[in-house]
Design a protein around this motif. Structure first.
Motif: not given
Length: 97
Positions: A16-19, A25-27, A75-79, A81-86
């Motif tokens: 998930t973090y790789k996704e 980068q686009a953001t 905001a679209v991709i932050l979830p 990162r939050l799901k895949a990491s702390t």
């Protein structure tokens, strides 16, 4: 004066973090951010801090860094990162002599 987003990330779900990393980068491009450090190898010289994945992103100033972090694009991709990491993330002003 430059502004920096600095993060110490502990990845729990590499897939998930790789996704997340494929989209970040686009953001950054839209808000003028560029990676200075992105999970590189490090060597502890003092203290007992055991960081995870270190990330430093440079922006024109702290306002640009905040616009990026609070943007609808991020905001679209932050979830992901939050799901895949702390971890921890802060925005700091750069040094100006």
């Amino acid at each position: 004066m430059a502004g920096y987003a600095i993060a110490n990330i502990n990845v729990k779900d590499p897939t998930t973090y790789k996704e997340y990393t494929t989209h970040v980068q686009a953001t950054l491009d839209k808000y003028g951010g560029k990676f200075v450090v992105r999970g590189g190898k490090y060597e502890i010289m003092e203290g007992d801090w055991q960081p995870g994945r270190l990330v430093v992103i440079e922006f024109e100033n702290t306002e640009a860094a905040k616009r990026w972090y609070n943007s609808p694009e991020y905001a679209v991709i932050l979830p992901l990162r939050l799901k895949a990491s702390t971890g921890d993330l802060l925005i700091v002003e750069g040094y100006q002599p």
